[in-house]
Design an enzyme around this catalytic site. Structure first.
Site, mmCIF file in Angstrom:
data_model
loop_
_atom_site.group_PDB
_atom_site.id
_atom_site.type_symbol
_atom_site.label_atom_id
_atom_site.label_comp_id
_atom_site.label_asym_id
_atom_site.label_seq_id
_atom_site.Cartn_x
_atom_site.Cartn_y
_atom_site.Cartn_z
ATOM 1 N N ALA A 80 0.801 -1.227 0.000
ATOM 2 C CA ALA A 80 0.000 0.000 0.000
ATOM 3 C C ALA A 80 0.830 1.270 0.000
ATOM 4 C CB ALA A 80 -0.949 -0.003 1.197
ATOM 5 N N GLY A 93 -0.643 4.721 0.641
ATOM 6 C CA GLY A 93 -2.075 4.473 0.608
ATOM 7 C C GLY A 93 -2.891 5.151 -0.458
ATOM 8 N N LYS A 153 -3.745 4.243 -3.488
ATOM 9 C CA LYS A 153 -4.722 3.347 -4.119
ATOM 10 C C LYS A 153 -5.751 2.856 -3.115
ATOM 11 C CE LYS A 153 -1.782 1.947 -7.959
ATOM 12 N NZ LYS A 153 -0.605 2.727 -7.544
ATOM 13 N N ASP A 205 2.120 -2.990 4.128
ATOM 14 C CA ASP A 205 3.372 -2.587 3.508
ATOM 15 C C ASP A 205 4.510 -3.027 4.415
ATOM 16 O OD1 ASP A 205 4.159 -0.709 1.052
ATOM 17 O OD2 ASP A 205 5.635 -0.414 2.651
ATOM 18 N N ASP A 255 0.664 -3.671 -5.970
ATOM 19 C CA ASP A 255 1.370 -2.581 -6.636
ATOM 20 C C ASP A 255 2.823 -2.700 -6.204
ATOM 21 O OD1 ASP A 255 2.229 -0.314 -7.854
ATOM 22 O OD2 ASP A 255 1.035 1.077 -6.673
ATOM 23 N N CYS A 304 4.669 0.524 -11.735
ATOM 24 C CA CYS A 304 4.842 1.782 -12.467
ATOM 25 C C CYS A 304 6.116 1.671 -13.297
ATOM 26 C CB CYS A 304 4.860 2.986 -11.540
ATOM 27 S SG CYS A 304 6.016 2.871 -10.164
#
Length: 434
Positions: free
Chosen positions: A249, A252, A254, A272, A316, A369
């Protein structure tokens, strides 16, 4: 500030970014600039902007600048000459004025030798074109095979887009406002926005603004979030009443977007490895009005045992950050092959971890990303090869379900780029269990 003072400030900042002082840890470029300007509050906003723009433009185009300095002007690739190149080509300062600004005065660059001055005057002649893609589009040459594998003949256009400055995107918090209402509140504060190209909850600033100082931000109507990140959260397909796991996360962003998509109904567990990053989520949750998010450090063994099964799991994953090179150009020069290998190993481990927490008929969304295939499609292919029965849900189908419009990409995965989509680079895959 005089032109000479601006140039000297840019040189000092580039030096600090490239080589931190002894005993100091390397920091991202924006953190280096923030610390520098905090210690020099006498520097006005216009000067800060000019210096910051020069620093970031130099970082975005460093390989191109280095090639041109060597092959066109015969100058060494030092931050002194990189800064002079940027102020000449992007700052519009005539090279004669640059030479004059390097006079060795207080807060000015050291004086140039006669030969250096002659060579600096060659900077603004007709620019040559470097022969190699990495020098043309300014990225580490060792990544060329990955870039060519990802983009084939479109590599030049795709990578040139990463040398341009990125816009500021906002996500409208639908727990508190519609997009029109948020846009109206911003307009009342003198901030012009337009709907983001793809996200139904996105706004794009027309120029610059101190977003954190706006009432719309303080009241939780908006969050700063690139459109690609917004779209990755939407691709999860979160709905009211679901149980979600945000496995990496971070701060946070998202999780907040997922809570809004769920209408504050259901539950989200945000995890996380770094508890400090998770701690930054608390004030954001309070501001947003999201009440369904619980945070937990990922490394807590007892917490891991209690995670249970989830309707949606979002990974992610930590990555090279190559998709954010418009914003964090210094990151591409810090990336090394060993670091990239460590990211890949972590991604594979997190995918395996996430798979154990997806309910039957649930979904796992893997996102990075990054534009590198070894962090995107290759990771998914390796996961599927080792997990019998798991399958890919076409990303364009998931897009239509979540966003309600045709997807602006083809193939089984979502790959967004600045060139094609006017967003950061981003990869996402939607996976389903047996």
């Amino acid at each position: 500030m005089t032109p000479g003072a601006r140039i000297q400030a840019a040189i000092e900042l580039l030096d600090r970014i490239e080589a931190p002082a002894k005993g100091k840890e390397a920091l991202p470029a924006d953190a280096v600039l923030n610390a520098y300007f905090r210690g020099r509050r006498y520097i006005g906003a216009k000067d800060r902007r000019a210096v910051a723009d020069a620093v970031f433009q130099t970082l975005r185009q460093r390989a191109t600048i280095d090639w041109l300095l060597a092959n066109q002007a015969g100058l060494p690739a030092t931050n002194r000459f990189r800064a002079l190149w940027t102020f000449a080509v992007h700052g519009g300062i005539a090279t004669d004025a640059l030479v004059a600004a390097c006079d060795g005065g207080r807060h000015h660059p050291a004086a140039l030798t006669a030969d250096e001055a002659r060579r600096v005057r060659l900077i603004d002649v007709q620019q040559e074109v470097p022969p190699d893609l990495a020098d043309q589009a300014s990225f580490p040459a060792w990544l060329t095979p990955e870039i060519e594998r990802q983009f084939a003949t479109a590599g030049w256009a795709e990578m040139i887009a990463f040398t341009q400055a990125a816009p500021v995107d906002l996500r409208v918090n639908t727990l508190k406002a519609t997009r029109d209402e948020a846009a109206a509140a911003l307009a009342e504060a003198g901030v012009e926005t337009a709907p983001a190209p793809h996200s139904p909850v996105g706004l794009r600033l027309a120029g610059r603004a101190n977003v954190a100082g706006l009432a719309a931000y303080r009241d939780g109507l908006i969050e700063v979030q690139d459109e690609s990140s917004q779209l990755a959260a939407l691709l999860v397909g979160a709905g009211p009443g679901m149980r979600l796991l945000d496995l990496c996360a971070g701060a946070g962003g998202k999780s907040l977007a997922l809570a809004a998509a769920m209408g504050n109904r259901g539950s989200i567990l945000a995890c996380d490895m770094e508890a400090k990053r998770l701690a930054r989520l608390a004030p954001r949750l309070a501001r947003s009005g999201a009440r369904i998010v619980e945070t937990r450090p990922l490394g807590n063994a007892k917490g891991k045992d209690a995670l249970g099964q989830f309707d949606r799991v979002l990974v992610d994953a930590p990555c090279s950050g190559s998709g954010t090179w418009r914003r964090h150009a210094d990151a591409k020069w810090r990336l090394t092959p060993p670091a990239l290998e460590r990211y890949r190993a972590a991604q594979a481990a997190l995918l395996r971890e996430a798979a154990a927490h997806v309910r039957p008929n649930g979904r796992l969304v893997y996102a990075v990303c990054s534009i590198l295939p070894s962090e995107g499609a290759d990771q998914v292919a390796a996961f599927l090869a080792g997990h019998e029965g798991w399958r890919t849900i076409p990303a364009d189908k998931a897009w239509r379900e979540a966003i309600g419009s045709p997807a602006p990409f083809e193939g089984p995965y979502m790959l967004l780029t600045p060139h094609r989509h006017r967003t950061d680079g981003f990869f996402a895959a939607v996976l389903a269990p047996p």
